[in-house]
Structure formats: C-alpha cells, structure tokens
Design a protein around this motif. Structure first.
Motif, mmCIF file in Angstrom:
data_model
loop_
_atom_site.group_PDB
_atom_site.id
_atom_site.type_symbol
_atom_site.label_atom_id
_atom_site.label_comp_id
_atom_site.label_asym_id
_atom_site.label_seq_id
_atom_site.Cartn_x
_atom_site.Cartn_y
_atom_site.Cartn_z
ATOM 1 N N GLU A 89 -26.254 9.328 -52.052
ATOM 2 C CA GLU A 89 -26.981 10.081 -53.080
ATOM 3 C C GLU A 89 -26.186 10.128 -54.382
ATOM 4 O O GLU A 89 -26.751 10.021 -55.468
ATOM 5 N N ARG A 147 -26.743 6.842 -56.079
ATOM 6 C CA ARG A 147 -28.130 6.555 -56.475
ATOM 7 C C ARG A 147 -28.451 7.137 -57.847
ATOM 8 O O ARG A 147 -29.153 6.524 -58.641
ATOM 9 N N SER A 148 -28.001 8.361 -58.109
ATOM 10 C CA SER A 148 -28.238 9.005 -59.407
ATOM 11 C C SER A 148 -26.915 9.585 -59.887
ATOM 12 O O SER A 148 -26.301 10.398 -59.201
ATOM 13 N N ASN A 189 -24.521 11.374 -62.820
ATOM 14 C CA ASN A 189 -24.280 12.131 -64.058
ATOM 15 C C ASN A 189 -22.876 11.853 -64.569
ATOM 16 O O ASN A 189 -22.623 11.871 -65.754
ATOM 17 N N LYS A 194 -27.888 -0.745 -62.716
ATOM 18 C CA LYS A 194 -28.545 0.431 -63.287
ATOM 19 C C LYS A 194 -30.006 0.101 -63.553
ATOM 20 O O LYS A 194 -30.329 -0.937 -64.125
ATOM 21 N N SER A 247 -31.909 4.932 -67.483
ATOM 22 C CA SER A 247 -31.092 6.028 -68.011
ATOM 23 C C SER A 247 -32.013 7.074 -68.606
ATOM 24 O O SER A 247 -32.955 6.738 -69.332
ATOM 25 N N LEU A 259 -28.267 11.057 -67.260
ATOM 26 C CA LEU A 259 -28.506 10.644 -65.878
ATOM 27 C C LEU A 259 -28.749 9.142 -65.821
ATOM 28 O O LEU A 259 -29.544 8.607 -66.584
ATOM 29 N N ARG A 260 -28.054 8.475 -64.905
ATOM 30 C CA ARG A 260 -28.256 7.051 -64.709
ATOM 31 C C ARG A 260 -28.719 6.809 -63.280
ATOM 32 O O ARG A 260 -28.085 7.280 -62.340
ATOM 33 N N LEU A 261 -29.842 6.113 -63.130
ATOM 34 C CA LEU A 261 -30.418 5.843 -61.814
ATOM 35 C C LEU A 261 -30.133 4.413 -61.391
ATOM 36 O O LEU A 261 -30.281 3.488 -62.180
ATOM 37 N N TYR A 262 -29.770 4.272 -60.128
ATOM 38 C CA TYR A 262 -29.485 2.963 -59.552
ATOM 39 C C TYR A 262 -30.499 2.596 -58.482
ATOM 40 O O TYR A 262 -30.276 1.684 -57.701
ATOM 41 N N PRO A 273 -37.022 5.014 -59.863
ATOM 42 C CA PRO A 273 -37.314 6.449 -59.948
ATOM 43 C C PRO A 273 -38.425 6.888 -58.997
ATOM 44 O O PRO A 273 -38.415 8.012 -58.510
ATOM 45 N N TYR A 310 -37.735 8.578 -55.598
ATOM 46 C CA TYR A 310 -37.357 9.992 -55.540
ATOM 47 C C TYR A 310 -38.568 10.904 -55.320
ATOM 48 O O TYR A 310 -38.413 12.092 -55.108
#
Length: 98
Positions: free
Chosen positions: A3, A6-7, A9, A26, A29, A33-36, A39, A42
């Motif tokens: 986790e 995955r996201s 900060n 990545k 953004s 917050l950067r999401l790998y 989205p 989630y």
C-alpha cells in the motif's frame, strides 16, 4: 505492491527499492500524491454501485424510494449531494482551463 508503494506522499528508501524491484511506473500525480496503480483500482465495488445509482437517479429523475427526498436514506442523499459538488467542481475546472 505494498500500500505504501501504490500511493506515495513521501518517498522512503523501502518504497523506492520496491518500485525499482517491481519496475513500477508512476501512473498519476494529484498534488503531492503519486499513484503507481490505476486510480480506478482504489474504488470498491460498493462505491461503483453507489455512483451508478446516483447517475441513474439523476438521468431518470427517479429517486431510490417513492414519496420524495424525505423518504430517501441518509446515505443516498449524501451521495447525491457529493455527486453534485464533484460535478460542479469538475465543470469549473473545465471552464478555467478554457
């Protein structure tokens, strides 16, 4: 992927090592917050169904239960309100972008 990876900060050595080991890229953004991961991953099935109910209600003008807003469960009214706020913010961003 964990986790924390995955996201993100704030990058830590563990997160950076995990990204390297898994070849993570990545995806998005949002501010800090950067999401790998996508989205959409989630969003739970329950949340998708709630959004679907809001869209259907707005498109058809039919509420979940008959007899008006006073007969709707609180969670449904809250979902309608949240949908309206988010839609208005999205439309404002689009107007601001030109």
């Amino acid at each position: 992927m964990s986790e924390e990876a995955r996201s993100v900060n704030r990058y830590t050595e563990d997160v950076t090592d995990e990204h390297r080991a898994k070849g993570a890229q990545k995806v998005l953004s949002l501010g800090g917050l950067r999401l790998y991961e996508c989205p959409v991953s989630y969003i739970s099935e329950e949340s998708r169904e709630l959004v679907r109910m809001v869209f259907l209600s707005e498109a058809t003008g039919v509420l979940l239960y008959a007899d008006g807003l006073g007969e709707q469960p609180y969670w449904f009214i809250e979902a309608l309100e949240t949908g309206g706020v988010e839609r208005a913010a999205y439309l404002q961003r689009k107007r601001d972008e030109g």
